[in-house]
Write an enzyme that holds these catalytic residues in place. Structure first.
Site, mmCIF file in Angstrom:
data_model
loop_
_atom_site.group_PDB
_atom_site.id
_atom_site.type_symbol
_atom_site.label_atom_id
_atom_site.label_comp_id
_atom_site.label_asym_id
_atom_site.label_seq_id
_atom_site.Cartn_x
_atom_site.Cartn_y
_atom_site.Cartn_z
ATOM 1 N N MET A 60 34.051 45.357 41.707
ATOM 2 C CA MET A 60 34.452 46.394 40.761
ATOM 3 C C MET A 60 34.707 45.871 39.351
ATOM 4 S SD MET A 60 38.515 47.121 41.443
ATOM 5 C CE MET A 60 38.646 48.042 39.919
ATOM 6 N N TYR A 61 34.914 44.557 39.188
ATOM 7 C CA TYR A 61 35.264 44.043 37.871
ATOM 8 C C TYR A 61 34.118 44.269 36.887
ATOM 9 C CZ TYR A 61 39.171 41.584 40.150
ATOM 10 O OH TYR A 61 40.298 41.260 40.860
ATOM 11 N N SER A 62 34.413 45.058 35.875
ATOM 12 C CA SER A 62 33.406 45.430 34.876
ATOM 13 C C SER A 62 32.142 45.964 35.539
ATOM 14 C CB SER A 62 33.073 44.247 33.957
ATOM 15 O OG SER A 62 34.215 43.880 33.208
#
Length: 349
Positions: A60-62
């Site tokens: 999900m990070y960026s």
């Protein structure tokens, strides 16, 4: 660098891990504080040169950009067999059905996406990014175990949840002969010690290593009190920051931050080094996740490994802490409820 084992496994990891949430194209996630590829690559390279071999990210990070940036940098700067690559899954990656969670379908899809973005054939550590209460534990745990049997994943880890949930998962894994959670990615620092009640004793008893997120309390422990909440990250955390660091604890937080400064002055090192050195004294802690946005922050984290705190230092750092009587653990539901209370009309699923 002196490497240590992750929990009771044979896996060698550096006692400092790089948290790659900091890295990601700003237009795909966090425009205020994330580092794009051009800025991130020199930092990842410097970490490797300093002996750090442990890198943690999440799908999900960026929106996947963190995995892409980390994967390309590690391919260019490291031998894949020398590094430990960890990622996570659970949070929404797309709209519509099966775009989030820990169902068998979601797990089997997301591991392939993460492998592709990271440019690798296997993950060293695959972690669930909180529990998914809409899916039976048995379905999630068997699917994860199947990934280990397939060779796509070497080890399994969990992240912040209630201690009873981890205990249940470990029981089911043992009962069914499934691959076990070997790590817990937990929220723990001098300003947030509530996990000492149940989760940390459980991890110690079960031989589960902890990987610490927010070891510097969103930067609060790296600065004096007047600057403690002045970081771009903390200013954009909003309601989530209130959940982690209750305003009711302000007096004790200030006393702790001042104690960190005093101990740092005695040792002639930075505040961040003292906060990280305190974590290193805790027997359950394998490695803090350092979201390094500069060369200096990496160097400080590595230098913290040489700081030896005395018993008097530890007493000064720990004595001002005030327990939170309303603490329920950092669960996904707690996070969402805190945000709903503070952002009227916000609907989150």
């Amino acid at each position: 660098m002196r490497y240590i084992k992750l929990g009771t496994t044979g896996l060698d990891v550096s006692p400092i891990a790089i948290g790659a949430m900091t890295y990601g194209e700003p237009d795909r996630g966090h425009p205020v504080w994330s580092k794009g590829e051009d800025e991130a690559r020199p930092l990842i390279q410097h970490a490797l040169e300093a002996g750090i071999n442990f890198f943690d990210t999440a799908n999900m990070y960026s929106n996947g950009s963190s995995e892409e940036i980390l994967g390309r940098a590690l391919k260019d700067f490291a031998d894949r067999d020398d590094v430990v690559v960890a990622t996570k899954l659970r949070h929404p990656m797309r709209t519509g059905p099966n775009g989030r969670g820990l169902s068998r379908k979601a797990i089997m899809a997301e591991v392939e996406h993460s492998l592709r973005r990271l440019g690798t054939d296997y993950l060293d550590l695959y972690q669930i990014h909180r529990n998914d209460h809409s899916t039976p534990w048995e379905e999630t745990l068997e699917a994860l175990s199947d990934l280990v049997k397939s060779g796509k994943v070497r080890y399994l880890g969990a992240s912040s949840m209630h201690a009873w949930e981890l205990a249940k998962a470990l029981h089911l894994q043992k009962q069914n002969g499934w691959a076990r959670f070997v790590s817990m990615q937990d929220h723990y620092n001098l300003l947030a010690r509530e996990e000492e009640r149940e989760m940390i004793p459980l991890c110690l008893d079960e031989g589960v290593g902890t990987i610490i997120w927010s070891p510097l309390a969103r930067g609060r422990l790296a600065r004096g009190w007047d600057e403690a909440r002045s970081t771009a990250r903390s200013e954009t955390d909003g309601a989530y920051a209130d959940l982690l660091y209750s305003p009711e604890q302000e007096a004790s937080n200030r006393a702790i931050i001042e104690a960190v400064g005093q101990v740092a002055q005695r040792h002639g090192v930075s505040r961040a080094q003292i906060a990280l050195a305190w974590l290193r004294r805790q027997p359950v802690v394998t490695a803090p996740l350092v979201g390094a946005g500069s060369i200096q922050q990496i160097d400080e984290a590595v230098a913290s490994l040489d700081v030896e705190l005395s018993d008097d230092d530890v007493l000064a750092l720990e004595a001002p802490y005030t327990p939170r009587h309303d603490w329920q653990g950092i669960s996904d539901e707690a996070e969402m409820e805190a945000i709903r209370r503070r952002v009227p009309g916000m609907a989150l699923s």
